[in-house]
Design an enzyme around this catalytic site. Sequence first.
Site, PDB file in Angstrom:
ATOM      1  N   TYR A  93       0.798  -1.480   0.041  1.00  0.00           N
ATOM      2  CA  TYR A  93      -0.093   0.182  -0.356  1.00  0.00           C
ATOM      3  C   TYR A  93       0.927   1.356   0.016  1.00  0.00           C
ATOM      4  O   TYR A  93       0.633   2.231  -1.055  1.00  0.00           O
ATOM      5  CB  TYR A  93      -0.714  -0.179   0.896  1.00  0.00           C
ATOM      6  N   SER A 108      -6.494   0.892  -4.419  1.00  0.00           N
ATOM      7  CA  SER A 108      -6.355   2.750  -3.720  1.00  0.00           C
ATOM      8  C   SER A 108      -5.454   3.414  -4.477  1.00  0.00           C
ATOM      9  O   SER A 108      -4.819   3.307  -5.115  1.00  0.00           O
ATOM     10  CB  SER A 108      -7.489   3.528  -2.713  1.00  0.00           C
ATOM     11  N   ASP A 165     -17.717   4.095  -8.382  1.00  0.00           N
ATOM     12  CA  ASP A 165     -16.683   4.576  -6.980  1.00  0.00           C
ATOM     13  C   ASP A 165     -16.121   6.189  -6.882  1.00  0.00           C
ATOM     14  O   ASP A 165     -16.228   6.742  -7.667  1.00  0.00           O
ATOM     15  CB  ASP A 165     -15.079   4.005  -7.292  1.00  0.00           C
ATOM     16  N   HIS A 174     -15.981   2.344  -3.990  1.00  0.00           N
ATOM     17  CA  HIS A 174     -13.892   1.525  -3.418  1.00  0.00           C
ATOM     18  C   HIS A 174     -14.004   0.622  -3.097  1.00  0.00           C
ATOM     19  O   HIS A 174     -13.012   0.090  -3.377  1.00  0.00           O
ATOM     20  CB  HIS A 174     -14.053   3.110  -2.954  1.00  0.00           C
TER      21      HIS A 174
END
Length: 701
Positions: free
Chosen positions: A474, A554, A638, A673
């Site tokens: 991430y 993301s 999203d 999302h």
Amino acid sequence: MNFRTTLLTAGVLFSATFYSQKMNYPKALKGNQIDTYFDTAVADPFRDLENDSQATKKWVDEEVNYTQNYLSKIPFRDKIKNQLKDIWNYEKITAPFKEGDYTYYYKNDGLQAQSVLYRTHNKAKTTEVFLDPNKFSEKGTTSLSQLSFNKKGNLAAYSISEGGSDWNKIIIIDAMTKKQIDATLIDVKFSGIAWKGDEGFYYSSYDKPKEGTVLSGMTDKHKVYFHKLGTKQSEDVLIFGGDQTPRRYLGASVSEDQRYLIISAANATNGNELYIKDLKNNSKDFVQIVKGFDVNADIVDTQGDDLFIFTDLKAPNMRLVKTNINNPSPENWKDVIPETENVLGVSSGGGYFFATYMIDAIDQVKQYDKTGKLIREIALPGKGNISGFGGKETEKELYFSFTNYITPGTIYKINADTGKSEVYQRPKVKFNTDDYISEQVFYTSKDGTKIPMMINYKKGTKLDGKNPTILYSYGGFNISLQPSFSVVNAIWMENGGIYAVPNIRGGGEYGKNWHDAGTKLQKKNVFEDFIAAGEYLQNKGYTSKEYMALSGRSNGGLLVGATMTMRPDLAKVAFPGVGVLDMLRYNKFTAGAGWSYDYGTAEDSKEMFNYLKSYSPVHNVKVNTCYPSTMIITSDHDDRVVPAHSFKFGAELQEKQSCENPVLLRIEKNAGHGAGRSTEQVISENADLISFALYEMGIKI
């Protein structure tokens, strides 16, 4: 341009055009949009994909069909999906919580679209369904977002998300009869539900964007309202925010004793102001405890006039302090749990504080009383990730869960006074922990920084460089990736795969300094850490380029997009999921401007613009380059990271890909999302992801 340059350019264009035509990708509408930043012209040929135009809708439908046609040819796709369904089909129960005369808990029988909320009467011991989100919509795509009870437990309000949107509705019910007692509140976004007695509750929202831009229009000025039961939403009183105190993010909460209204106000995802109002004394004005946006501070508990604040002020690894409502400013703060060399997390319950220390992404828990006296270290079942210990002041039975990459999440019940714990619920997953290995290694990034990484695989795996490997991370927003079990990863490992997770910079594993080292003009540290993780796995024989897949969602989608454009030779497969991929325009949509602490914006300075442009995935797809086999994952609803990011990146890749590796866009309909998706949607997506990765690596199962 000389003759040689002309020939080279022609060859480059021919190569990209050839493979684009051979794959017969849908054609996106292309324009001549040029933007100028600090005297630099930047082309944005696929700007129309930002708009909800008929041309965009047609292209999206064509991409959906193209992707499904490609995936349908994978001979073992159904086998993978059936494996996932089989392992997914076990009873899942959450830790219980008490409200009024009832104990509540969520349960999913196995493959239900959404988990059901049950309750048991504490005296009669009768159990009933309280809320069944599966009945909110026909296909299970409307989910339960928030649930809040008043202090007595006789009133409740819950919010729902339709199709995964961040825009919610709030429904108010009598908790005893389960019947709706007030009109539904609409157009609620990024909101909690904080009850004030039996009068009503506080919630947050923005002004709704103009028609046609609901899923993409900027949401900039958050507002906290008080809704009084029995009145119209149009009559709700503005408590904080709006034009008078414009802030991008506002959160309202009420202390457990109902004495204080607390407001956290921020303009970015890091740093906040802190305000408090004494409801007991009918105070009309808020007292500002923390000014500016340079630190993070949250009130985690109150005790009479005392406030307990969790903060990184003068403590990048966090500390818990105490102050008094009559003089709450930072110069009067006193340590209750001081900062240490390890990152601290705090929860309160049963009259105690439980401090979770993160040591190389692994948790340790210590129990303190309200004065900061150490009571005990909590005995844990192993090395992994701990969550829970929260509860009301008077509750002595608390719950916590333990998990790691090869241990399914197990819930434990603990007595807060004695520290004795026992298993409350162990899931019956078709997975034998003893058959797998989860090891932690440390590798060196490009600039010499040591990075931890967890590597997970089945025992007996040969390190011959031929193991299909997912490299997932991430790297942003102070979010820590700690060990957590996933049935999806279980199926990946069962089919011979390795699952590796490096704790790269930008996350919160080592506190604020670790986070800041992966932000703004240091953002490329994140990508270099990820690249170094891939090289480590390949050099040590876990895998090789032809058997590696990059994955992230993301901000992690940005990680994958930037890595594959910086190093297209690193991996065979790439999965940029719901990613932030246009770094010059991300701040133009929904709440994107609030991400500037991590990213900076193209308008900040010429230096910041040039830096963003140098790694922005949309702007760094080059012709005459062979990119990995790519499945870009996004959703049509999203409204956090708008799908235009994925659309534009996909269009660029499909046009310029110079080899036979496919570029697919997997666009989920009626989804957002990620949160609130139905079980069927989650299983289908992961079946496609696993199948595509193995198929492109040339592996048959």
